[in-house]
Design an enzyme around this catalytic site. Structure first.
Site, PDB file in Angstrom:
ATOM      1  N   ASP A  10     -82.085  -5.821  64.197  1.00  0.00           N
ATOM      2  CA  ASP A  10     -82.750  -4.707  65.000  1.00  0.00           C
ATOM      3  C   ASP A  10     -83.026  -3.604  64.191  1.00  0.00           C
ATOM      4  O   ASP A  10     -81.733  -3.427  63.078  1.00  0.00           O
ATOM      5  CB  ASP A  10     -82.552  -3.960  65.957  1.00  0.00           C
ATOM      6  CG  ASP A  10     -82.084  -2.918  67.034  1.00  0.00           C
ATOM      7  OD1 ASP A  10     -83.696  -3.253  67.321  1.00  0.00           O
ATOM      8  OD2 ASP A  10     -81.965  -2.386  68.010  1.00  0.00           O
ATOM      9  N   LEU A  11     -84.069  -2.854  64.142  1.00  0.00           N
ATOM     10  CA  LEU A  11     -83.594  -1.744  62.804  1.00  0.00           C
ATOM     11  C   LEU A  11     -82.805  -0.305  63.440  1.00  0.00           C
ATOM     12  O   LEU A  11     -82.501  -0.126  62.905  1.00  0.00           O
ATOM     13  CB  LEU A  11     -85.240  -0.778  63.260  1.00  0.00           C
ATOM     14  CG  LEU A  11     -85.311  -0.245  61.860  1.00  0.00           C
ATOM     15  CD1 LEU A  11     -84.866  -0.856  60.884  1.00  0.00           C
ATOM     16  CD2 LEU A  11     -87.000   0.224  61.394  1.00  0.00           C
ATOM     17  N   ASP A  12     -83.516   0.484  64.690  1.00  0.00           N
ATOM     18  CA  ASP A  12     -82.804   2.034  64.425  1.00  0.00           C
ATOM     19  C   ASP A  12     -81.571   1.491  65.469  1.00  0.00           C
ATOM     20  O   ASP A  12     -81.317   0.638  66.434  1.00  0.00           O
ATOM     21  CB  ASP A  12     -83.463   2.415  66.271  1.00  0.00           C
ATOM     22  CG  ASP A  12     -84.676   3.292  65.428  1.00  0.00           C
ATOM     23  OD1 ASP A  12     -84.331   3.099  64.047  1.00  0.00           O
ATOM     24  OD2 ASP A  12     -85.511   3.618  66.078  1.00  0.00           O
ATOM     25  N   THR A  18     -82.091   6.626  63.975  1.00  0.00           N
ATOM     26  CA  THR A  18     -83.073   7.674  64.415  1.00  0.00           C
ATOM     27  C   THR A  18     -83.392   8.294  65.027  1.00  0.00           C
ATOM     28  O   THR A  18     -84.412   9.046  65.320  1.00  0.00           O
ATOM     29  CB  THR A  18     -84.598   6.078  63.940  1.00  0.00           C
ATOM     30  OG1 THR A  18     -84.561   5.374  64.461  1.00  0.00           O
ATOM     31  CG2 THR A  18     -84.736   5.759  62.399  1.00  0.00           C
ATOM     32  N   LYS A  46     -82.880   4.270  73.936  1.00  0.00           N
ATOM     33  CA  LYS A  46     -82.962   3.343  72.585  1.00  0.00           C
ATOM     34  C   LYS A  46     -83.297   1.942  72.694  1.00  0.00           C
ATOM     35  O   LYS A  46     -82.656   0.969  74.161  1.00  0.00           O
ATOM     36  CB  LYS A  46     -81.730   3.599  72.408  1.00  0.00           C
ATOM     37  CG  LYS A  46     -80.037   4.662  71.894  1.00  0.00           C
ATOM     38  CD  LYS A  46     -78.881   4.595  71.364  1.00  0.00           C
ATOM     39  CE  LYS A  46     -78.930   5.431  70.478  1.00  0.00           C
ATOM     40  NZ  LYS A  46     -77.264   5.914  70.135  1.00  0.00           N
ATOM     41  N   SER A 116     -87.802  -5.210  65.210  1.00  0.00           N
ATOM     42  CA  SER A 116     -87.641  -4.071  66.400  1.00  0.00           C
ATOM     43  C   SER A 116     -88.973  -3.611  67.767  1.00  0.00           C
ATOM     44  O   SER A 116     -90.063  -4.373  67.026  1.00  0.00           O
ATOM     45  CB  SER A 116     -87.666  -2.615  65.076  1.00  0.00           C
ATOM     46  OG  SER A 116     -87.884  -1.360  65.697  1.00  0.00           O
ATOM     47  N   ALA A 117     -88.414  -2.687  67.845  1.00  0.00           N
ATOM     48  CA  ALA A 117     -89.566  -1.941  69.346  1.00  0.00           C
ATOM     49  C   ALA A 117     -90.263  -1.471  68.664  1.00  0.00           C
ATOM     50  O   ALA A 117     -91.252  -0.911  69.156  1.00  0.00           O
ATOM     51  CB  ALA A 117     -88.934  -1.353  70.539  1.00  0.00           C
ATOM     52  N   LYS A 147     -87.809  -5.530  75.399  1.00  0.00           N
ATOM     53  CA  LYS A 147     -86.537  -6.686  75.113  1.00  0.00           C
ATOM     54  C   LYS A 147     -86.720  -6.304  76.684  1.00  0.00           C
ATOM     55  O   LYS A 147     -86.816  -4.832  76.896  1.00  0.00           O
ATOM     56  CB  LYS A 147     -85.791  -5.682  74.469  1.00  0.00           C
ATOM     57  CG  LYS A 147     -86.323  -5.855  72.409  1.00  0.00           C
ATOM     58  CD  LYS A 147     -85.269  -4.819  71.732  1.00  0.00           C
ATOM     59  CE  LYS A 147     -85.970  -5.078  70.448  1.00  0.00           C
ATOM     60  NZ  LYS A 147     -85.323  -4.582  69.318  1.00  0.00           N
ATOM     61  N   GLU A 171     -78.033  -6.575  67.360  1.00  0.00           N
ATOM     62  CA  GLU A 171     -78.128  -5.494  67.704  1.00  0.00           C
ATOM     63  C   GLU A 171     -77.220  -4.133  68.673  1.00  0.00           C
ATOM     64  O   GLU A 171     -76.090  -4.204  68.511  1.00  0.00           O
ATOM     65  CB  GLU A 171     -78.906  -5.948  69.163  1.00  0.00           C
ATOM     66  CG  GLU A 171     -80.185  -6.404  69.844  1.00  0.00           C
ATOM     67  CD  GLU A 171     -81.772  -5.491  70.388  1.00  0.00           C
ATOM     68  OE1 GLU A 171     -80.701  -3.810  70.288  1.00  0.00           O
ATOM     69  OE2 GLU A 171     -82.270  -5.185  69.487  1.00  0.00           O
ATOM     70  N   ASP A 172     -78.090  -2.393  68.593  1.00  0.00           N
ATOM     71  CA  ASP A 172     -77.106  -2.008  69.193  1.00  0.00           C
ATOM     72  C   ASP A 172     -77.849  -1.155  70.268  1.00  0.00           C
ATOM     73  O   ASP A 172     -76.343  -0.941  71.226  1.00  0.00           O
ATOM     74  CB  ASP A 172     -77.500  -0.694  68.787  1.00  0.00           C
ATOM     75  CG  ASP A 172     -78.233   0.705  68.822  1.00  0.00           C
ATOM     76  OD1 ASP A 172     -79.600  -1.106  68.338  1.00  0.00           O
ATOM     77  OD2 ASP A 172     -78.609   1.391  69.311  1.00  0.00           O
TER      78      ASP A 172
HETATM   79  P1  B16 Z   1     -91.283   3.804  68.232  1.00  0.00           P
HETATM   80  P2  B16 Z   1     -85.370  -0.066  68.029  1.00  0.00           P
HETATM   81  C1  B16 Z   1     -87.095   1.655  69.150  1.00  0.00           C
HETATM   82  O1  B16 Z   1     -86.594   0.695  67.980  1.00  0.00           O
HETATM   83  C2  B16 Z   1     -86.071   2.702  69.518  1.00  0.00           C
HETATM   84  O2  B16 Z   1     -84.835   2.285  69.509  1.00  0.00           O
HETATM   85  C3  B16 Z   1     -86.611   3.599  70.463  1.00  0.00           C
HETATM   86  O3  B16 Z   1     -85.986   5.061  70.811  1.00  0.00           O
HETATM   87  C4  B16 Z   1     -87.703   4.221  69.976  1.00  0.00           C
HETATM   88  O4  B16 Z   1     -88.658   4.630  71.392  1.00  0.00           O
HETATM   89  C5  B16 Z   1     -88.462   2.575  69.783  1.00  0.00           C
HETATM   90  O5  B16 Z   1     -87.759   2.009  68.762  1.00  0.00           O
HETATM   91  C6  B16 Z   1     -89.926   3.292  69.810  1.00  0.00           C
HETATM   92  O6  B16 Z   1     -90.550   3.377  68.607  1.00  0.00           O
HETATM   93  O7  B16 Z   1     -92.285   5.047  68.724  1.00  0.00           O
HETATM   94  O8  B16 Z   1     -91.171   4.278  66.531  1.00  0.00           O
HETATM   95  O9  B16 Z   1     -93.188   2.957  68.078  1.00  0.00           O
HETATM   96  O10 B16 Z   1     -83.817   0.360  68.743  1.00  0.00           O
HETATM   97  O11 B16 Z   1     -85.901  -1.353  68.552  1.00  0.00           O
HETATM   98  O12 B16 Z   1     -85.527  -1.014  65.724  1.00  0.00           O
HETATM   99 MG    MG Z   2     -81.856  -0.576  68.451  1.00  0.00          MG
END
Ligand code: B16
Ligand code: MG
Length: 217
Positions: A10-12, A18, A46, A116-117, A147, A171-172
Site C-alpha cells: 500500500d502507498l499511503d 500523505t 485512511k 493503492s486507492a 478495499k 497495509e496500514d
Molecule cells: P486520492 P492508500 C488512500 O491511499 C489514502 O489512504 C486515502 O486517505 C485517500 O483518500 C485515497 O488514497 C484516495 O486518494 O484522492 O489521491 O485518489 O492508503 O490506498 O495508498
Molecule cells: Mg494506506
C-alpha cells in the site's frame, strides 16, 4: 527465499505519510462549507477513496442536497489543494526503512508492486523518486472496487504473474488487511496489533521488517 515470491505495498501509511496533506485539503474544503474537520475524522478516511471520503465528510457536516456535479467539483477542488502540497514532496519524506526494505526484496528476487486507492500514486512515486523500485503499480486509476474488495491486490498479483498464496501485502488500514485476506494473500500490518487484528504479523514500520520475517510467515 521461502515461498514468498511477491510483496505488494500500500502507498499511503506504508511507504509515505500523505495523511497530513489529505487532512489539510479536506479541512480547507470543510471550513469553506462552514464546518470543522478533525484529525480523528481524518483517521477514518485512511485507505478510503476520494469520493467515498467526500460522502463521509458531507455527512459529518450535515450537508445534504448536493448534486453529483457539485460533489465532483468539491472533490476536484480538494484534489487541487492536495496536489499543490504533494508536488512539493521530496524523497526525504519516504518513511523510515521503506526504500531499503523494498530494495532488499528485489535483491532477493522477490517481485514488488504498489496496491493503492490513490489516483495520485504516479505523482507521489515520481516525487519520492521511487517509481523504478516497483515492477507493477495498481492504483485508484485502474480499480473499480475499493478495499476491502481484493481487486487492487488481485490485479497486482496477476500483473506480476504470481499466485496470491505466494504474495504478501503490506497495509496500514483495516480495510486493506481485509482485502489481502479476501484475496488469499498473507498480510503484514503497519501500525498497531490492537487495530490490525486480522494481519499475520504487525510491525510499526518497514524499518522493523526483514527478509527473515517474511520467511517465517
Ligand atoms: P486520492 P492508500 C488512500 O491511499 C489514502 O489512504 C486515502 O486517505 C485517500 O483518500 C485515497 O488514497 C484516495 O486518494 O484522492 O489521491 O485518489 O492508503 O490506498 O495508498
Ligand atoms: Mg494506506
Amino acid at each position: 527465499m521461502g515461498n514468498i515470491r511477491a510483496c505488494i505495498f500500500d502507498l499511503d501509511g506504508v511507504i509515505v505519510d500523505t495523511a497530513v496533506y489529505h487532512y489539510q485539503a479536506w479541512k480547507r474544503l470543510a471550513n469553506g462549507m462552514g464546518f470543522d474537520f478533525t484529525e480523528h475524522q481524518n483517521e477514518q478516511l485512511k485507505g478510503v477513496s476520494r469520493m467515498a471520503s467526500l460522502e463521509l465528510i458531507l455527512g459529518w457536516g450535515n450537508v445534504t442536497g448536493k448534486t453529483e456535479d457539485e460533489k465532483l467539483q468539491l472533490a476536484t477542488q480538494k484534489n487541487e489543494w492536495y496536489n499543490e502540497m504533494i508536488n512539493q514532496m521530496t524523497p526525504a519524506e519516504i518513511l523510515p526503512g521503506a526504500r531499503e526494505f523494498v530494495q532488499s526484496c528485489r535483491d532477493a528476487g522477490i517481485k514488488t508492486a504498489i496496491g493503492s486507492a490513490s489516483k495520485n500514486t504516479p505523482t507521489i512515486l515520481n516525487k519520492l523518486e521511487l517509481s523504478a523500485l516497483f515492477d507493477v503499480v495498481v492504483d485508484g486509476n485502474s480499480v473499480t472496487k475499493p478495499k476491502p474488495d481484493p481487486e487492487v491486490f488481485a490485479k497486482g498479483a496477476a500483473a506480476l504473474n504470481v499466485p496470491p498464496a505466494q504474495c504478501v501485502v503490506f497495509e496500514d488500514a483495516i480495510a486493506g488487511i481485509q482485502a489481502a485476506v479476501a484475496g488469499g494473500m498473507r498480510a503484514i500490518g503497519i501500525g498497531s496489533p490492537e487495530t490490525l487484528t486480522e494481519a499475520d504479523l504487525v510491525v510499526s514500520g518497514l524499518d522493523k521488517m526483514s527478509l527473515e520475517q517474511l520467511n517465517r510467515l
